[in-house]
Write a protein that holds these residues in place. Structure first.
Motif, PDB file in Angstrom:
ATOM      1  N   ASN A  21      -4.365   6.515  -7.624  1.00  0.00           N
ATOM      2  CA  ASN A  21      -4.493   7.850  -7.053  1.00  0.00           C
ATOM      3  C   ASN A  21      -3.539   8.781  -7.779  1.00  0.00           C
ATOM      4  O   ASN A  21      -2.390   8.410  -8.055  1.00  0.00           O
ATOM      5  CB  ASN A  21      -4.132   7.849  -5.564  1.00  0.00           C
ATOM      6  CG  ASN A  21      -5.200   7.222  -4.714  1.00  0.00           C
ATOM      7  OD1 ASN A  21      -6.387   7.365  -4.977  1.00  0.00           O
ATOM      8  ND2 ASN A  21      -4.779   6.517  -3.678  1.00  0.00           N
ATOM      9  N   TYR A  25       4.933  14.779  -6.620  1.00  0.00           N
ATOM     10  CA  TYR A  25       6.180  14.672  -5.871  1.00  0.00           C
ATOM     11  C   TYR A  25       6.993  15.939  -6.135  1.00  0.00           C
ATOM     12  O   TYR A  25       7.556  16.108  -7.214  1.00  0.00           O
ATOM     13  CB  TYR A  25       6.972  13.432  -6.283  1.00  0.00           C
ATOM     14  CG  TYR A  25       6.221  12.150  -6.045  1.00  0.00           C
ATOM     15  CD1 TYR A  25       5.907  11.724  -4.759  1.00  0.00           C
ATOM     16  CD2 TYR A  25       5.819  11.356  -7.109  1.00  0.00           C
ATOM     17  CE1 TYR A  25       5.212  10.548  -4.541  1.00  0.00           C
ATOM     18  CE2 TYR A  25       5.131  10.171  -6.898  1.00  0.00           C
ATOM     19  CZ  TYR A  25       4.831   9.773  -5.615  1.00  0.00           C
ATOM     20  OH  TYR A  25       4.144   8.609  -5.407  1.00  0.00           O
ATOM     21  N   ARG A  75       1.224  17.071 -10.965  1.00  0.00           N
ATOM     22  CA  ARG A  75       0.248  16.053 -10.537  1.00  0.00           C
ATOM     23  C   ARG A  75       0.033  15.087 -11.693  1.00  0.00           C
ATOM     24  O   ARG A  75      -0.150  15.502 -12.842  1.00  0.00           O
ATOM     25  CB  ARG A  75      -1.059  16.743 -10.155  1.00  0.00           C
ATOM     26  CG  ARG A  75      -2.112  15.815  -9.615  1.00  0.00           C
ATOM     27  CD  ARG A  75      -3.300  16.660  -9.103  1.00  0.00           C
ATOM     28  NE  ARG A  75      -4.362  15.814  -8.689  1.00  0.00           N
ATOM     29  CZ  ARG A  75      -5.394  15.431  -9.461  1.00  0.00           C
ATOM     30  NH1 ARG A  75      -5.482  15.875 -10.697  1.00  0.00           N
ATOM     31  NH2 ARG A  75      -6.324  14.639  -8.999  1.00  0.00           N
ATOM     32  N   THR A 104      -4.748   1.927  -4.986  1.00  0.00           N
ATOM     33  CA  THR A 104      -6.196   1.875  -4.802  1.00  0.00           C
ATOM     34  C   THR A 104      -6.580   0.406  -4.848  1.00  0.00           C
ATOM     35  O   THR A 104      -5.718  -0.462  -5.006  1.00  0.00           O
ATOM     36  CB  THR A 104      -6.954   2.644  -5.915  1.00  0.00           C
ATOM     37  OG1 THR A 104      -6.747   1.968  -7.160  1.00  0.00           O
ATOM     38  CG2 THR A 104      -6.502   4.098  -6.022  1.00  0.00           C
ATOM     39  N   GLN A 115       0.852  -1.188   0.000  1.00  0.00           N
ATOM     40  CA  GLN A 115       0.000   0.000   0.000  1.00  0.00           C
ATOM     41  C   GLN A 115       0.886   1.236   0.000  1.00  0.00           C
ATOM     42  O   GLN A 115       1.671   1.442   0.903  1.00  0.00           O
ATOM     43  CB  GLN A 115      -0.913  -0.007   1.225  1.00  0.00           C
ATOM     44  CG  GLN A 115      -1.935   1.088   1.240  1.00  0.00           C
ATOM     45  CD  GLN A 115      -3.012   0.909   0.180  1.00  0.00           C
ATOM     46  OE1 GLN A 115      -3.337  -0.200  -0.203  1.00  0.00           O
ATOM     47  NE2 GLN A 115      -3.542   2.010  -0.298  1.00  0.00           N
ATOM     48  N   MET A 116       0.761   2.056  -1.053  1.00  0.00           N
ATOM     49  CA  MET A 116       1.531   3.292  -1.183  1.00  0.00           C
ATOM     50  C   MET A 116       0.562   4.407  -1.560  1.00  0.00           C
ATOM     51  O   MET A 116      -0.632   4.169  -1.737  1.00  0.00           O
ATOM     52  CB  MET A 116       2.620   3.129  -2.248  1.00  0.00           C
ATOM     53  CG  MET A 116       3.635   2.013  -1.963  1.00  0.00           C
ATOM     54  SD  MET A 116       4.673   2.293  -0.536  1.00  0.00           S
ATOM     55  CE  MET A 116       5.793   3.516  -1.169  1.00  0.00           C
ATOM     56  N   ASP A 117       1.068   5.610  -1.754  1.00  0.00           N
ATOM     57  CA  ASP A 117       0.198   6.748  -2.051  1.00  0.00           C
ATOM     58  C   ASP A 117      -0.543   6.605  -3.376  1.00  0.00           C
ATOM     59  O   ASP A 117      -1.634   7.150  -3.534  1.00  0.00           O
ATOM     60  CB  ASP A 117       0.974   8.065  -2.004  1.00  0.00           C
ATOM     61  CG  ASP A 117       2.218   8.077  -2.870  1.00  0.00           C
ATOM     62  OD1 ASP A 117       2.540   7.051  -3.501  1.00  0.00           O
ATOM     63  OD2 ASP A 117       2.892   9.123  -2.899  1.00  0.00           O
ATOM     64  N   VAL A 134      -0.887  11.689  -7.886  1.00  0.00           N
ATOM     65  CA  VAL A 134       0.120  12.097  -6.910  1.00  0.00           C
ATOM     66  C   VAL A 134       0.947  13.249  -7.461  1.00  0.00           C
ATOM     67  O   VAL A 134       1.013  13.457  -8.672  1.00  0.00           O
ATOM     68  CB  VAL A 134       1.050  10.925  -6.529  1.00  0.00           C
ATOM     69  CG1 VAL A 134       0.296   9.844  -5.773  1.00  0.00           C
ATOM     70  CG2 VAL A 134       1.724  10.341  -7.755  1.00  0.00           C
TER      71      VAL A 134
END
Length: 131
Positions: free
Chosen positions: A81, A85, A123, A44, A39-41, A83
């Protein structure tokens, strides 16, 4: 059933090349089917991320010039999702299937063998609108 599959290496902008280190060259050897999803950012229910090395991997301190390198698999009808950075560039390579890339406020179709460079601070995300 087609899956959107990509490999997502991420390069850190700031490198610490002055620090000497010893690295066992076998460290980077991974067998992708053996790497467990985590499970990371970006994750889903329909977007699985496997950390090959870097963030999310158990050996995060060895690799210094790459923040993360992993495999993302997006199920049919699924998406990751989005993201951002602020200090990491991203490179995505589509290894199988096709889908859609979200880049800022834009979307673009992607397919097998496409390569995308995503600068720091933008994004982004991927989806697999296929059945």
């Amino acid at each position: 059933m087609k899956r959107l599959f990509l490999v997502a290496p991420v390069c850190a902008l700031a490198l610490n090349a002055a620090a000497p280190r010893k690295v066992d060259p076998t460290f980077l050897r991974r067998h992708l089917p053996s790497v467990a999803a985590k499970q990371m950012d970006v994750s889903t229910d329909t977007c699985l991320y496997k950390p090959v090395f870097g963030e999310g991997d158990s050996e995060t301190s060895i690799v210094r010039g790459v923040a993360r390198f992993g495999e993302i698999t997006v199920s049919p009808g699924g998406s990751c999702n989005a993201v951002t950075y602020p200090a990491e560039e991203q490179v995505y390579v589509i290894m199988e299937g096709n889908g859609t890339l979200l880049y800022g406020d834009q979307t673009a179709p992607v397919k097998k063998d496409d390569f995308m460079y995503l600068p720091a601070g933008v994004r982004h995300g991927v989806s697999n609108p296929g059945a």
